[in-house]
Motif scaffolding. Structure first.
Motif, PDB file in Angstrom:
ATOM      1  N   LEU A  51       0.818  -1.210   0.000  1.00  0.00           N
ATOM      2  CA  LEU A  51       0.000   0.000   0.000  1.00  0.00           C
ATOM      3  C   LEU A  51       0.853   1.262   0.000  1.00  0.00           C
ATOM      4  CD1 LEU A  51      -2.908  -0.997   2.403  1.00  0.00           C
ATOM      5  CD2 LEU A  51      -2.985  -0.723  -0.079  1.00  0.00           C
ATOM      6  N   PHE A  52       1.906   1.271   0.822  1.00  0.00           N
ATOM      7  CA  PHE A  52       2.798   2.427   0.834  1.00  0.00           C
ATOM      8  C   PHE A  52       3.527   2.556  -0.504  1.00  0.00           C
ATOM      9  CE2 PHE A  52       2.471   2.237   5.515  1.00  0.00           C
ATOM     10  CZ  PHE A  52       2.192   3.580   5.743  1.00  0.00           C
ATOM     11  N   GLY A  53       3.875   1.442  -1.109  1.00  0.00           N
ATOM     12  CA  GLY A  53       4.513   1.467  -2.418  1.00  0.00           C
ATOM     13  C   GLY A  53       3.596   1.997  -3.502  1.00  0.00           C
ATOM     14  N   ILE A  54       2.319   1.639  -3.442  1.00  0.00           N
ATOM     15  CA  ILE A  54       1.358   2.128  -4.428  1.00  0.00           C
ATOM     16  C   ILE A  54       1.127   3.629  -4.256  1.00  0.00           C
ATOM     17  CG2 ILE A  54      -1.073   2.013  -5.111  1.00  0.00           C
ATOM     18  CD1 ILE A  54      -0.865  -1.033  -4.626  1.00  0.00           C
ATOM     19  N   ILE A  94       1.954   6.396  -7.095  1.00  0.00           N
ATOM     20  CA  ILE A  94       0.989   7.394  -7.555  1.00  0.00           C
ATOM     21  C   ILE A  94       1.606   8.789  -7.532  1.00  0.00           C
ATOM     22  CG2 ILE A  94      -1.184   8.532  -6.908  1.00  0.00           C
ATOM     23  CD1 ILE A  94      -2.206   5.744  -6.091  1.00  0.00           C
ATOM     24  N   ILE A  95       2.507   9.044  -6.604  1.00  0.00           N
ATOM     25  CA  ILE A  95       3.192  10.338  -6.553  1.00  0.00           C
ATOM     26  C   ILE A  95       4.326  10.389  -7.570  1.00  0.00           C
ATOM     27  CG2 ILE A  95       4.538  11.887  -5.082  1.00  0.00           C
ATOM     28  CD1 ILE A  95       2.941  10.752  -2.703  1.00  0.00           C
ATOM     29  N   VAL A  96       5.035   9.274  -7.770  1.00  0.00           N
ATOM     30  CA  VAL A  96       6.215   9.253  -8.651  1.00  0.00           C
ATOM     31  C   VAL A  96       5.825   9.374 -10.126  1.00  0.00           C
ATOM     32  CG1 VAL A  96       8.089   7.766  -9.474  1.00  0.00           C
ATOM     33  CG2 VAL A  96       7.717   8.051  -7.030  1.00  0.00           C
ATOM     34  N   ILE A  97       4.710   8.787 -10.524  1.00  0.00           N
ATOM     35  CA  ILE A  97       4.333   8.814 -11.946  1.00  0.00           C
ATOM     36  C   ILE A  97       4.168  10.245 -12.464  1.00  0.00           C
ATOM     37  CG2 ILE A  97       2.489   8.232 -13.572  1.00  0.00           C
ATOM     38  CD1 ILE A  97       2.276   5.539 -12.168  1.00  0.00           C
ATOM     39  N   TYR A 114      10.396  13.979  -3.750  1.00  0.00           N
ATOM     40  CA  TYR A 114      10.760  14.114  -2.342  1.00  0.00           C
ATOM     41  C   TYR A 114       9.574  13.803  -1.426  1.00  0.00           C
ATOM     42  CZ  TYR A 114      15.162  16.191  -3.734  1.00  0.00           C
ATOM     43  OH  TYR A 114      16.389  16.398  -4.274  1.00  0.00           O
ATOM     44  N   PHE A 115       8.349  14.047  -1.888  1.00  0.00           N
ATOM     45  CA  PHE A 115       7.171  13.710  -1.098  1.00  0.00           C
ATOM     46  C   PHE A 115       6.899  12.211  -1.116  1.00  0.00           C
ATOM     47  CE2 PHE A 115       6.145  18.180  -2.246  1.00  0.00           C
ATOM     48  CZ  PHE A 115       6.174  18.682  -0.954  1.00  0.00           C
ATOM     49  N   ALA A 116       7.339  11.524  -2.168  1.00  0.00           N
ATOM     50  CA  ALA A 116       7.119  10.079  -2.275  1.00  0.00           C
ATOM     51  C   ALA A 116       8.123   9.293  -1.434  1.00  0.00           C
ATOM     52  CB  ALA A 116       7.216   9.651  -3.735  1.00  0.00           C
ATOM     53  N   MET A 117       9.284   9.842  -1.210  1.00  0.00           N
ATOM     54  CA  MET A 117      10.343   9.110  -0.513  1.00  0.00           C
ATOM     55  C   MET A 117       9.950   8.610   0.879  1.00  0.00           C
ATOM     56  SD  MET A 117      12.891   8.542  -2.328  1.00  0.00           S
ATOM     57  CE  MET A 117      13.454   9.014  -3.925  1.00  0.00           C
ATOM     58  N   PRO A 118       9.288   9.400   1.732  1.00  0.00           N
ATOM     59  CA  PRO A 118       8.917   8.857   3.051  1.00  0.00           C
ATOM     60  C   PRO A 118       7.996   7.642   2.955  1.00  0.00           C
ATOM     61  CG  PRO A 118       8.708  11.232   3.055  1.00  0.00           C
ATOM     62  CD  PRO A 118       9.001  10.835   1.644  1.00  0.00           C
ATOM     63  N   PHE A 119       7.053   7.661   2.009  1.00  0.00           N
ATOM     64  CA  PHE A 119       6.170   6.506   1.834  1.00  0.00           C
ATOM     65  C   PHE A 119       6.962   5.286   1.393  1.00  0.00           C
ATOM     66  CE2 PHE A 119       3.247  10.092   1.067  1.00  0.00           C
ATOM     67  CZ  PHE A 119       2.305   9.813   2.035  1.00  0.00           C
ATOM     68  N   ARG A 151       8.427  -5.363  -0.376  1.00  0.00           N
ATOM     69  CA  ARG A 151       9.725  -4.698  -0.250  1.00  0.00           C
ATOM     70  C   ARG A 151      10.373  -4.497  -1.615  1.00  0.00           C
ATOM     71  NH1 ARG A 151      13.594  -8.292   2.623  1.00  0.00           N
ATOM     72  NH2 ARG A 151      13.712  -9.208   0.565  1.00  0.00           N
ATOM     73  N   THR A 152      10.323  -5.510  -2.456  1.00  0.00           N
ATOM     74  CA  THR A 152      10.914  -5.417  -3.787  1.00  0.00           C
ATOM     75  C   THR A 152      10.219  -4.336  -4.612  1.00  0.00           C
ATOM     76  OG1 THR A 152      11.417  -7.764  -3.675  1.00  0.00           O
ATOM     77  CG2 THR A 152      11.499  -6.735  -5.843  1.00  0.00           C
ATOM     78  N   PHE A 153       8.898  -4.274  -4.532  1.00  0.00           N
ATOM     79  CA  PHE A 153       8.139  -3.258  -5.253  1.00  0.00           C
ATOM     80  C   PHE A 153       8.545  -1.856  -4.801  1.00  0.00           C
ATOM     81  CE2 PHE A 153       4.229  -0.625  -5.532  1.00  0.00           C
ATOM     82  CZ  PHE A 153       4.164  -0.554  -6.905  1.00  0.00           C
ATOM     83  N   CYS A 154       8.663  -1.648  -3.498  1.00  0.00           N
ATOM     84  CA  CYS A 154       9.050  -0.341  -2.972  1.00  0.00           C
ATOM     85  C   CYS A 154      10.476   0.022  -3.389  1.00  0.00           C
ATOM     86  CB  CYS A 154       8.923  -0.312  -1.455  1.00  0.00           C
ATOM     87  SG  CYS A 154       7.229  -0.267  -0.879  1.00  0.00           S
TER      88      CYS A 154
END
Length: 73
Positions: free
Chosen positions: A8-11, A15-18, A30-35, A52-55
């Motif tokens: 969920l955190f990876g998704i 969503i922020i990285v795309i 930078y906002f996606a990094m904490p998630f 973990r691999t997905f993140c």
């Protein structure tokens, strides 16, 4: 359970990285990094490795995008 939270955190991070791949929006990584970091930590605590691999993959994409833009753009 921790693997699902990691996914969920990876998704959320994805969503922020795309949209952050668009020029001049690279700062959103930078906002996606904490998630993503939290997702990696939860994935380390889980007995499964898929979350973990997905993140890690999404984090690598975000870091590459930041390197291409010089850290800001």
């Amino acid at each position: 359970m921790l693997n699902i939270l990691s996914w969920l955190f990876g998704i959320v991070g994805l969503i922020i990285v795309i949209p952050a791949t668009i020029p001049l929006l690279g700062w959103a990584n930078y906002f996606a990094m904490p998630f993503l970091i939290l997702g990696i930590i939860l994935g380390l605590l889980s007995s499964h490795t898929s979350g973990r691999t997905f993140c890690i993959i999404v984090t690598i994409l975000a870091v590459i995008r930041l390197m291409i833009g010089g850290g800001i753009f």
